[in-house]
Design an enzyme around this catalytic site. Structure first.
Site, PDB file in Angstrom:
ATOM      1  CB  SER A  32      -8.240   0.632   5.822  1.00 50.62           C
ATOM      2  OG  SER A  32      -8.819   2.125   6.141  1.00 50.62           O
ATOM      3  CB  SER A  83      -7.748   3.876   2.989  1.00 48.34           C
ATOM      4  OG  SER A  83      -6.982   2.907   3.728  1.00 48.34           O
ATOM      5  CE  LYS A 117      -4.123   2.248   3.103  1.00 49.67           C
ATOM      6  NZ  LYS A 117      -4.313   1.943   3.712  1.00 49.67           N
TER       7      LYS A 117
HETATM    8  N1  GLN Z   1     -12.592   3.939   6.692  1.00 52.42           N
HETATM    9  C1  GLN Z   1     -12.399   4.796   7.720  1.00 52.42           C
HETATM   10  C2  GLN Z   1     -12.665   6.207   7.623  1.00 52.42           C
HETATM   11  O1  GLN Z   1     -12.057   6.297   6.696  1.00 52.42           O
HETATM   12  C3  GLN Z   1     -11.015   3.686   7.741  1.00 52.42           C
HETATM   13  C4  GLN Z   1     -10.008   4.888   7.181  1.00 52.42           C
HETATM   14  C5  GLN Z   1      -8.064   3.556   7.543  1.00 52.42           C
HETATM   15  O2  GLN Z   1      -8.931   2.546   8.488  1.00 52.42           O
HETATM   16  N2  GLN Z   1      -7.491   4.018   7.087  1.00 52.42           N
HETATM   17  O3  GLN Z   1     -11.718   6.542   8.423  1.00 52.42           O
END
Ligand code: GLN
Length: 516
Positions: A178, A154, A79
């Site tokens: 994420s 994400s 990532k």
């Molecule tokens: N969807 C969550 C957010 O937007 C988690 C994102 C993540 O785990 N990086 O903050």
């Protein structure tokens, strides 16, 4: 042999026995990326040359009889939130669109030392803020199972890369779901380790008290192999735990007889998609057949988890993102144009007879910060910075941030009490299967509410895993979430592994039309 469909654990054997060289295996995956990335857009950058050089060096070492690491020759996707020395690390943001860090994250250094071959960096929501990979500066990634849908986020690119056989393994990060949510949407395994299990050094910070790096793979066995390599204390991250790393792969086979599984009935309440409920309940029944027992548990404060998470995560993000000021690194506004505009504004004020006003307008430094940040960040990141700054401001701090910290403690206490009675907690990962591209982009609240089941593990610092447990009638993967007490990753991997011995959800692959 179809190496694209092989597990990383099998590829390790193929490489050891000389069925394939690291160089050839790397070429197989680079070719796959070439033919599929146009459709899926899982990778934001591919480092083919560096990958081949690394693979060839490994082949030489191996043929020279030198020791090679645990993942020697295994291609891997990372990532784009982890720093890779001299290679783009954009975090899905215009702010870092040309940033190539001068150092490797500890996780990357460990992967390189283990011989993993880095194929490239995967697409993600900007600064990991999002649940769909649509907030990326590079544009969205598609779900390989249905390209009109999002892959989750994400770490959407990391999950899609594994699902589309463009990499046997990938590394993601999880602040509020994420790793697990895209794993569920793409039909792969994703594990968020205990806070402190994996070093965060070189992980671009979103919310430092919640962020963790973890593996994505087709099987729990592969996730175990990858976690073994990346986990462990790091003196460069003072929050990394000084605990030995178990040999996760060797602990997978221990029988599940007597495993106590907790079920939170409120997780199956209104709002949960019927097909997800049915698949999750079927998975739990299978665990009973494997010797587990099922017990109701309660997590009464988890209904506040979304509100608590979005306050804490945004507060921490507003601080962490203050560093992008255009002065140190990353995007900087065009200063020539900025100075011309400043001169023009001053001139107009003076002409209008307001010389005092002309003296008072913001000077070049403040303008540079403001324009840099206005240009460099996308809408969702700005929304988080504003939310966080507001919640931390004098007069609101106690009402929001401090209160959220107190609720966070209660959420953790609920888990501690539940884990007095059970060994793992099982339930859904997401309330719905993968949604359509664009569907929630104009409705941030709907996007946030989808994180209902995942954020609690981050708030409590617990390990949690997502594994494929079915498909919807329309052919979309469904995930099962397993949560465990701190540092019990081995328990999660073992439960997931044994489920995978009895099911073949993880073995299915989407069909992609290969372009060439
Ligand atoms: N969807 C969550 C957010 O937007 C988690 C994102 C993540 O785990 N990086 O903050």
């Amino acid at each position: 042999m179809n190496f694209l469909a092989s597990s990383a654990s099998d590829l390790v054997k193929n490489l050891e026995s000389g069925d394939v060289s690291s160089g050839d295996l790397t070429r197989v995956f680079l070719d796959r990326i070439d033919s599929c990335n146009g459709q899926v857009r899982a990778f934001s950058s591919v480092t083919a040359e560096a990958a081949l050089a690394q693979a060839e060096e490994l082949d030489e070492r191996r043929s020279g009889g030198q020791a090679v690491g645990k993942l020697a020759g295994i291609p891997l996707a990372v990532k784009d939130v982890l720093c890779t020395k001299g290679q783009l690390t954009t975090c899905g943001s215009r702010m870092l669109s040309s940033y190539a860090p001068p150092y490797d994250a500890t996780v990357i250094a460990r992967l390189r030392a283990a011989g993993a071959v880095l194929l490239g960096k995967t697409n993600m929501d900007e600064f990991a803020m999002g649940s769909s990979t649509e907030t990326s500066f590079h544009g969205p990634t598609a779900n390989p199972w249905d390209r009109g849908r999002i892959p989750g986020g994400s770490s959407g690119g990391a999950a899609a890369a594994v699902a589309a056989s463009m990499a046997p393994l990938s590394v993601g990060s999880d602040t509020g779901g994420s790793i697990r949510q895209p794993a569920a949407f793409c039909g792969v395994v994703g594990l968020k380790p205990t806070y402190g299990r994996v070093s965060r050094y070189g992980l671009v910070a979103f919310a430092s008290s919640l962020d963790q790096v973890g593996p994505l793979a087709a099987t729990a066995e592969d996730a175990a192999l990858l976690l073994e390599v990346i986990a462990g204390h790091d003196e460069l991250d003072s929050t990394s735990a000084e605990l030995p790393v178990p040999s996760y792969s060797e602990l997978l086979a221990e029988p599940l007889q007597g495993l106590r599984i907790g079920i939170v009935e409120s997780h199956f309440a209104d709002g949960l998609d019927g097909e997800i409920e049915a698949s999750v309940r079927r998975a739990i029944t299978l665990y009973e057949q494997l010797g587990a027992t099922v017990h109701p548990v309660e997590l009464p404060h988890s209904r506040y988890a979304i509100a608590t998470y979005y306050i804490i995560a945004s507060c921490e993000a507003s601080g962490n993102l203050a560093r992008y000021d255009g002065a140190h690194y990353g995007h900087r506004t065009d200063e020539g144009r900025m100075l011309e505009e400043l001169a023009e504004e001053r001139r107009m004020l003076v002409e209008a007879g307001d010389s005092a006003g002309a003296e008072q307008i913001d000077g070049p430094l403040v303008r540079m910060y403001r324009r840099t940040r206005a240009e460099g960040f996308g809408d969702e990141v700005k929304r988080r910075i504003m939310l966080g700054t507001y919640a931390l401001s004098a007069g609101y701090y106690d009402a929001y941030y401090l209160k959220a910290l107190k609720v966070r403690r209660r959420i953790r206490d609920d888990f501690d009490a539940a884990f007095q009675q059970v060994d793992v907690i099982a339930g859904p990962v997401t309330p719905t299967p993968a949604f359509a591209l664009g569907e929630r982009m104009d409705d941030p609240l709907a996007m946030y509410l989808g994180d209902l089941y995942t954020v609690s593990a981050n708030l409590a610092g617990l390990p949690a895993l997502s594994l494929p447990c079915g498909f919807s009638d329309s052919g979309l993967p469904i995930g099962l979430q397993l949560q465990a007490p701190p540092f019990e990753e081995a328990r999660l991997l073992r439960a997931a592994h044994q489920f995978q011995q009895e099911t073949d959800w993880h073995a299915r692959r989407p069909s992609l039309v290969e372009e060439s």
